[in-house]
Design a protein around this motif. Structure first.
Motif, mmCIF file in Angstrom:
data_model
loop_
_atom_site.group_PDB
_atom_site.id
_atom_site.type_symbol
_atom_site.label_atom_id
_atom_site.label_comp_id
_atom_site.label_asym_id
_atom_site.label_seq_id
_atom_site.Cartn_x
_atom_site.Cartn_y
_atom_site.Cartn_z
ATOM 1 N N LEU A 366 1.003 -1.221 -0.032
ATOM 2 C CA LEU A 366 0.135 0.063 -0.023
ATOM 3 C C LEU A 366 0.757 1.260 -0.094
ATOM 4 O O LEU A 366 0.396 2.299 -0.254
ATOM 5 N N VAL A 367 2.116 1.081 0.762
ATOM 6 C CA VAL A 367 2.859 2.524 0.760
ATOM 7 C C VAL A 367 4.105 2.253 -0.225
ATOM 8 O O VAL A 367 4.642 1.010 -0.124
ATOM 9 N N ASP A 368 4.692 3.409 -0.676
ATOM 10 C CA ASP A 368 5.863 3.222 -1.557
ATOM 11 C C ASP A 368 7.106 3.009 -0.577
ATOM 12 O O ASP A 368 7.180 3.478 0.680
ATOM 13 N N ALA A 369 8.163 2.442 -1.009
ATOM 14 C CA ALA A 369 9.541 2.169 -0.147
ATOM 15 C C ALA A 369 10.040 3.371 0.171
ATOM 16 O O ALA A 369 10.349 3.294 1.471
ATOM 17 N N GLU A 370 10.085 4.388 -0.598
ATOM 18 C CA GLU A 370 10.570 5.641 -0.078
ATOM 19 C C GLU A 370 9.983 6.409 1.180
ATOM 20 O O GLU A 370 10.680 6.675 2.042
ATOM 21 N N THR A 371 8.658 6.232 1.106
ATOM 22 C CA THR A 371 7.839 6.901 2.426
ATOM 23 C C THR A 371 8.336 5.727 3.659
ATOM 24 O O THR A 371 8.225 6.226 4.859
ATOM 25 N N LEU A 372 8.180 4.440 3.304
ATOM 26 C CA LEU A 372 8.392 3.533 4.432
ATOM 27 C C LEU A 372 9.768 3.736 5.088
ATOM 28 O O LEU A 372 9.817 3.565 6.457
ATOM 29 N N ASN A 373 10.808 4.009 4.394
ATOM 30 C CA ASN A 373 11.974 4.217 4.883
ATOM 31 C C ASN A 373 12.406 5.595 5.452
ATOM 32 O O ASN A 373 13.469 5.911 5.829
ATOM 33 N N CYS A 374 11.403 6.636 5.161
ATOM 34 C CA CYS A 374 11.606 7.768 5.642
ATOM 35 C C CYS A 374 11.822 7.852 7.243
ATOM 36 O O CYS A 374 11.131 7.103 8.164
ATOM 37 N N PRO A 375 12.819 8.839 7.786
ATOM 38 C CA PRO A 375 12.939 8.634 9.010
ATOM 39 C C PRO A 375 12.078 9.296 10.055
ATOM 40 O O PRO A 375 11.083 10.105 9.590
ATOM 41 N N ILE A 376 11.667 8.937 11.258
ATOM 42 C CA ILE A 376 10.523 9.388 12.195
ATOM 43 C C ILE A 376 10.762 10.864 12.406
ATOM 44 O O ILE A 376 9.899 11.836 12.370
ATOM 45 N N SER A 377 11.974 11.309 12.343
ATOM 46 C CA SER A 377 12.397 12.816 12.586
ATOM 47 C C SER A 377 11.807 13.892 11.522
ATOM 48 O O SER A 377 11.739 14.921 11.849
ATOM 49 N N SER A 378 11.428 13.097 10.308
ATOM 50 C CA SER A 378 10.827 13.982 9.292
ATOM 51 C C SER A 378 9.320 14.218 9.623
ATOM 52 O O SER A 378 8.815 15.185 8.944
ATOM 53 N N MET A 379 8.697 13.591 10.544
ATOM 54 C CA MET A 379 7.398 13.912 10.859
ATOM 55 C C MET A 379 6.925 15.128 11.830
ATOM 56 O O MET A 379 5.640 15.653 11.824
ATOM 57 N N GLY A 380 7.890 15.703 12.087
ATOM 58 C CA GLY A 380 7.881 16.956 12.873
ATOM 59 C C GLY A 380 6.969 16.613 14.387
ATOM 60 O O GLY A 380 6.164 17.390 14.818
ATOM 61 N N LEU A 381 7.246 15.440 15.030
ATOM 62 C CA LEU A 381 6.680 15.217 16.189
ATOM 63 C C LEU A 381 7.326 15.792 17.390
ATOM 64 O O LEU A 381 8.464 16.358 17.359
ATOM 65 N N SER A 382 6.674 15.900 18.430
ATOM 66 C CA SER A 382 7.074 16.321 19.646
ATOM 67 C C SER A 382 8.293 15.530 20.352
ATOM 68 O O SER A 382 8.600 14.276 19.890
ATOM 69 N N VAL A 383 9.024 16.175 21.144
ATOM 70 C CA VAL A 383 10.459 15.596 21.596
ATOM 71 C C VAL A 383 9.974 14.301 22.377
ATOM 72 O O VAL A 383 10.740 13.216 22.209
ATOM 73 N N ARG A 384 8.742 14.207 23.211
ATOM 74 C CA ARG A 384 8.321 13.153 24.046
ATOM 75 C C ARG A 384 8.053 11.925 22.911
ATOM 76 O O ARG A 384 8.688 10.832 23.180
ATOM 77 N N ALA A 385 7.088 12.161 21.859
ATOM 78 C CA ALA A 385 6.845 11.186 21.060
ATOM 79 C C ALA A 385 8.157 10.642 20.413
ATOM 80 O O ALA A 385 8.101 9.419 20.280
ATOM 81 N N ARG A 386 8.816 11.572 19.947
ATOM 82 C CA ARG A 386 10.092 10.799 19.074
ATOM 83 C C ARG A 386 11.113 10.018 19.881
ATOM 84 O O ARG A 386 11.345 9.165 19.604
ATOM 85 N N LYS A 387 11.267 10.537 21.245
ATOM 86 C CA LYS A 387 12.092 9.804 22.038
ATOM 87 C C LYS A 387 11.501 8.595 22.492
ATOM 88 O O LYS A 387 12.158 7.381 22.775
ATOM 89 N N CYS A 388 10.324 8.781 22.781
ATOM 90 C CA CYS A 388 9.612 7.282 23.073
ATOM 91 C C CYS A 388 9.918 5.971 21.882
ATOM 92 O O CYS A 388 10.170 4.808 22.140
ATOM 93 N N MET A 389 9.464 6.558 20.745
ATOM 94 C CA MET A 389 9.572 5.584 19.570
ATOM 95 C C MET A 389 11.194 5.134 19.424
ATOM 96 O O MET A 389 11.409 4.213 19.189
ATOM 97 N N SER A 390 12.153 6.291 19.699
ATOM 98 C CA SER A 390 13.303 5.895 19.395
ATOM 99 C C SER A 390 13.834 4.749 20.380
ATOM 100 O O SER A 390 14.550 3.740 20.202
ATOM 101 N N ARG A 391 13.534 4.988 21.668
ATOM 102 C CA ARG A 391 13.864 3.856 22.753
ATOM 103 C C ARG A 391 13.264 2.593 22.383
ATOM 104 O O ARG A 391 13.584 1.697 22.741
ATOM 105 N N ASN A 392 12.181 2.635 21.751
ATOM 106 C CA ASN A 392 11.526 1.327 21.060
ATOM 107 C C ASN A 392 11.942 0.703 19.931
ATOM 108 O O ASN A 392 11.093 -0.260 19.307
ATOM 109 N N GLY A 393 12.856 1.378 19.383
ATOM 110 C CA GLY A 393 13.315 0.870 17.850
ATOM 111 C C GLY A 393 12.750 1.234 16.767
ATOM 112 O O GLY A 393 12.729 0.706 15.730
ATOM 113 N N ILE A 394 11.578 2.164 16.983
ATOM 114 C CA ILE A 394 10.778 2.851 15.837
ATOM 115 C C ILE A 394 11.526 3.757 15.137
ATOM 116 O O ILE A 394 11.728 4.963 15.625
#
Length: 436
Positions: A366-394
């Protein structure tokens, strides 16, 4: 000198004498030096308010300003409107209107304060803030460029320069330089400290960010952003009791702050021992919310009641067709209900057990490979959400959309607020979490 005796603070609030910027600064410094003084201040203001009908016009200004310091902006405006009509009253009416996002009224009040004799520079910097907040960034910049003289060396001017540069798309170095100069001019400026802390946080300089957030959060009136981000950092360090104190301070002044309330619940749950705590399920708590807590028309409310629907969970077990099939439940009521559920990121039918959900197609188809491989940092998430996901390997968007909402909520420090944020960002990209 900072006030140190409880009696002095109460007397300062209630005594019948001159009251202006100097006295307001003394109140702020007194509470910043010892936060337990906040309760004394609050009680003193409540006593003053209980005798509102006995207050002179000048006394109403004193009461109105104190209500502003407590975050009671609507009450502040009402009381100040019965004040003496002087410069101080107009200035704090401007600040209260700004806090309520009544930007046109705020600008007019700053102009009236200036005409009445309040510091022209302070009024113009207030107007700069109003212009910027209402989206008129270029006008704000033009006003700053028009100011000259000693005001250019003040912390508030330098801070406004920094925020305006940030809103104008200025470089990180430029913005940081303005904030640094503002802190040099006043080491206790909460906005500038917050700006520097946020920049350190984004760059991963956690120790620097923590100290800057602490300094900003210690000021009064409470700086909400600093207190919330400081609480999040304390949670990351498993110092949940300190995090709870931060969120409680926000709610002291702003009891309707939904983010602080949700974060507080998460931190309180985390501070309990495993033996004491029931597995934390924020979505489950939301589904238990009574329908009567929401503003619905009498018709919609009566229809739901007749169907035995008492909670959001009950409501989510029904489909649109089932609701419309109920007596007197029409399209207007359906729109009301759907909007109510949408405000809590819920939808009709999502908890229904009457039919198996359709099989979810493989994400990779359903989703192109370029989007799937895009880093979480590109989403403009809050520090908390970003850190939570980083700690959990997302680390990529692909990693994220392979997760279900329940899997994310199971991550440490990842609560409902972070989930809503992630869903919002994914929706903007035309994506969704697994199973949704």
């Amino acid at each position: 000198m900072v006030l140190s005796q409880d009696f002095d603070l109460k007397q300062l609030v209630q005594m019948n004498c001159s009251f202006g910027p100097q006295e307001i600064d003394r109140i702020n410094r007194c509470i910043a030096a010892k936060y337990s003084n906040f309760r004394i201040f609050q009680d003193a203001v409540n006593e003053l308010e209980a005798h509102e009908e006995e207050q002179s016009p000048a006394g109403m200004v004193r009461l109105g300003v104190c209500l502003y310091l407590l975050g009671k902006y609507n009450r502040c405006l009402n009381v100040l409107s019965h004040g003496d009509g002087g410069a101080l009253a107009h200035f704090y009416m401007a600040k209260a209107n700004y806090s309520l996002k009544n930007y046109t009224e705020a600008e007019r009040a700053y102009q009236r304060a200036k005409v009445a004799g309040y510091s022209a520079d302070a009024c113009m910097l207030g107007i700069v803030e109003v212009k910027r907040a209402s989206g008129k960034v270029q006008e704000a910049l033009d006003l700053l460029n028009d100011l000259s003289g000693s005001v250019q060396q003040t912390s508030e001017y330098l801070y406004q320069r920094g925020v305006t540069a940030l809103m104008s798309g200025g470089s990180s170095d430029e913005v940081g330089n303005w904030f640094s100069r503002a802190v040099d001019a006043n080491p206790l400026h909460p906005g500038a400290l917050f700006g520097l802390a946020l920049e350190s946080d984004r760059r991963g300089n956690d120790d620097d960010a923590l100290e800057l957030y602490k300094r900003a959060a210690a000021q009064f009136p409470s700086h909400v952003g600093s207190l919330i981000n400081l609480g999040l950092m304390y949670e990351d360090r498993n110092e949940n009791e300190l995090a709870v104190q931060c969120y409680e301070r926000v709610l002291d002044a702003y009891p309707e702050n939904e983010h602080a309330r949700l974060y507080l619940k998460d931190a309180q749950a985390s501070s309990l021992s495993c033996e004491e705590v029931v597995p934390h399920n924020p979505m489950g708590q939301i589904l238990k919310t009574p329908v009567v807590d929401f503003e619905l028309s009498a018709r919609a409310r009566n229809c739901l009641q007749s169907m035995g629907i008492q909670t959001l969970g009950d409501l989510c077990s029904y489909t649109e067709a089932e609701l419309l099939g109920s007596k007197n439940f029409g399209e207007t009521s359906l729109v009301e209900v759907k909007n109510m559920l949408k405000s809590k990121n819920l939808q009709l039918g999502q908890t229904s057990t009457k039919a198996q959900p359709p099989e979810v197609p493989d994400i990779d188809t359903l989703v192109d490979a370029e989007t799937l491989n895009c880093p979480i940092s590109s989403m403009g998430l809050s520090v908390r959400a970003r850190k939570c996901m980083s700690r959990n390997g997302i680390t990529t968007i692909g990693d994220l959309i392979r997760k279900t909402a329940d899997e994310l909520l199971a991550c440490k420090n990842f609560g409902v607020t972070s989930l809503l944020e992630v869903r919002e960002k994914l929706t903007e990209m035309g994506l969704r979490l697994h199973g949704e």
